[in-house]
Design a protein around this motif. Structure first.
Motif, PDB file in Angstrom:
ATOM      1  N   VAL A 133       0.725  -1.073   0.189  1.00 56.33           N
ATOM      2  CA  VAL A 133       0.157   0.281   0.056  1.00 56.33           C
ATOM      3  C   VAL A 133       0.994   1.477  -0.125  1.00 56.33           C
ATOM      4  CG1 VAL A 133      -1.984   1.263   1.441  1.00 56.33           C
ATOM      5  CG2 VAL A 133      -1.883  -1.258   0.730  1.00 56.33           C
ATOM      6  N   THR A 134       0.456   1.977  -0.787  1.00 61.10           N
ATOM      7  CA  THR A 134       1.653   3.279  -0.395  1.00 61.10           C
ATOM      8  C   THR A 134       1.179   4.903  -0.930  1.00 61.10           C
ATOM      9  OG1 THR A 134       2.636   4.327  -2.426  1.00 61.10           O
ATOM     10  CG2 THR A 134       1.194   3.972  -3.454  1.00 61.10           C
ATOM     11  N   ALA A 135      -0.628   4.597  -0.399  1.00 56.14           N
ATOM     12  CA  ALA A 135      -1.238   5.575   0.021  1.00 56.14           C
ATOM     13  C   ALA A 135      -2.759   4.834  -0.128  1.00 56.14           C
ATOM     14  CB  ALA A 135      -1.040   6.366  -1.684  1.00 56.14           C
ATOM     15  N   LEU A 136      -3.380   5.712   0.998  1.00 53.13           N
ATOM     16  CA  LEU A 136      -5.056   5.298   1.038  1.00 53.13           C
ATOM     17  C   LEU A 136      -5.672   7.020   0.571  1.00 53.13           C
ATOM     18  CD1 LEU A 136      -6.044   4.313   4.483  1.00 53.13           C
ATOM     19  CD2 LEU A 136      -5.103   3.129   2.697  1.00 53.13           C
ATOM     20  N   MET A 137      -6.520   6.681  -0.358  1.00 53.53           N
ATOM     21  CA  MET A 137      -8.007   7.564  -0.511  1.00 53.53           C
ATOM     22  C   MET A 137      -8.796   7.053  -0.030  1.00 53.53           C
ATOM     23  SD  MET A 137      -9.040   8.248  -4.807  1.00 53.53           S
ATOM     24  CE  MET A 137     -10.717   9.822  -4.671  1.00 53.53           C
ATOM     25  N   ALA A 174      -3.924   6.407   7.739  1.00 50.71           N
ATOM     26  CA  ALA A 174      -2.626   7.083   6.933  1.00 50.71           C
ATOM     27  C   ALA A 174      -1.638   7.123   7.166  1.00 50.71           C
ATOM     28  CB  ALA A 174      -2.726   7.784   5.430  1.00 50.71           C
ATOM     29  N   GLY A 175      -1.417   8.509   8.029  1.00 55.90           N
ATOM     30  CA  GLY A 175      -0.413   8.840   8.648  1.00 55.90           C
ATOM     31  C   GLY A 175       0.332   8.264   9.749  1.00 55.90           C
ATOM     32  N   ALA A 176      -0.595   7.459  10.154  1.00 56.59           N
ATOM     33  CA  ALA A 176       0.146   6.060  11.222  1.00 56.59           C
ATOM     34  C   ALA A 176       0.990   4.813  10.319  1.00 56.59           C
ATOM     35  CB  ALA A 176      -1.157   5.232  12.291  1.00 56.59           C
ATOM     36  N   ALA A 177       0.780   4.670   9.293  1.00 58.96           N
ATOM     37  CA  ALA A 177       1.490   3.722   8.649  1.00 58.96           C
ATOM     38  C   ALA A 177       2.483   4.308   7.993  1.00 58.96           C
ATOM     39  CB  ALA A 177       0.000   3.265   7.429  1.00 58.96           C
TER      40      ALA A 177
END
Length: 274
Positions: A133-137, A174-177
């Motif tokens: 995973v490179t990003a969430l949306m 996302a920030g936590a990961a």
């Protein structure tokens, strides 16, 4: 990995409209070739053919896949395997297993997990931490639909409380990961003022980028994510002052500690395009 460019302005383009591919790429930072909602069921096969026959720069191109468990998902993956694209957006991601399914079908790809259902929001933290995973949306309308609701926004155009909670929850996950986070699209194409305000809030809150559904929205998003000259100058001056101080100090009448310095570093980083 592909080293995909994540915005700040990503632009959706229906994958069954190859005549729009080049224009979408030219007018945005990253183009999302959409095999899912933007394509009618009867046009899915044509979209997959166009995907293979109309190449774009892989480092600035994302392919949105249909959800895991649908018949179209396997067909989408087969089409992507015949292209140089190494970043996919996985619609309706609800678990790390969904991410794993995409990578099992496609190999060592980067996945932008599109979290747009109640189940996905609840599992956002584990999704964000999944391999690849490179990003969430996040997505507002599908989320509210998954709850049985009818609209993500009030009559005044602001998000309802449940949408705001989901937006924050996905950003925090996302920030936590340590991965990027993309803000949802703004569907009122004519309301550039509302888009600008929402994009400015996204940038200030920590989102990496914002997705667009029309080329006319790109400029407002880029402006929102690019700090102004005065803001950059203040940030650099603050960081310069910090080099002469030890620990907490006062600057222009305000207390400055490490979190404030991190805000300043973020402004300078955004100005530098990082």
């Amino acid at each position: 990995m592909s080293g995909i460019v994540l915005g700040p302005a990503l632009l959706f383009c229906p994958a069954d409209r190859p005549e729009r591919y080049g224009k979408a790429a030219d007018r945005s930072d990253t183009v999302i070739l959409d095999l899912e909602d933007a394509v009618a069921p009867g046009a899915k096969d044509a979209a997959r053919t166009a995907l293979a026959e109309t190449p774009l720069a892989p480092e600035r191109t994302v392919v949105r896949l249909n959800a895991v468990g649908t018949a179209d998902f396997a067909l989408d993956c087969a089409a992507v395997r015949g292209t140089p694209y190494r970043t996919v957006m996985l619609a309706k991601t609800e678990s790390p297993e969904h991410v794993a399914a995409a990578r099992a079908a496609l190999g060592d790809v980067e996945v932008i997990a599109l979290v747009e259902t109640a189940r996905g929001v609840v599992h956002a933290a584990t999704i964000a931490a999944a391999d690849g995973v490179t990003a969430l949306m996040w997505g507002a309308e599908d989320l509210v639909a998954s709850l049985g609701g009818t609209s993500s926004r009030t009559a005044g155009g602001t998000y309802r409380a449940v949408a705001l909670q989901a937006r924050s929850q996905v950003l925090l996950a996302a920030g936590a990961a340590g991965v990027g986070c993309i803000d949802a699209v703004y569907v009122d194409i004519a309301d550039l003022g509302g888009l600008a305000a929402e994009a400015e809030d996204a940038a200030a809150s920590g989102f990496s980028a914002k997705a667009c559904i029309h080329p006319g929205q790109v400029a407002a998003v880029r402006t929102a994510f690019a700090p102004g000259d005065a803001e950059v100058e203040r940030a650099r001056a603050l960081l310069a002052a910090a080099e002469r101080e030890r620990g907490v100090f006062a600057y222009e009448g305000r207390m400055v500690d490490e979190p404030i310095l991190r805000h300043a570093r973020s402004v300078v980083g955004r100005a530098s395009g990082r």
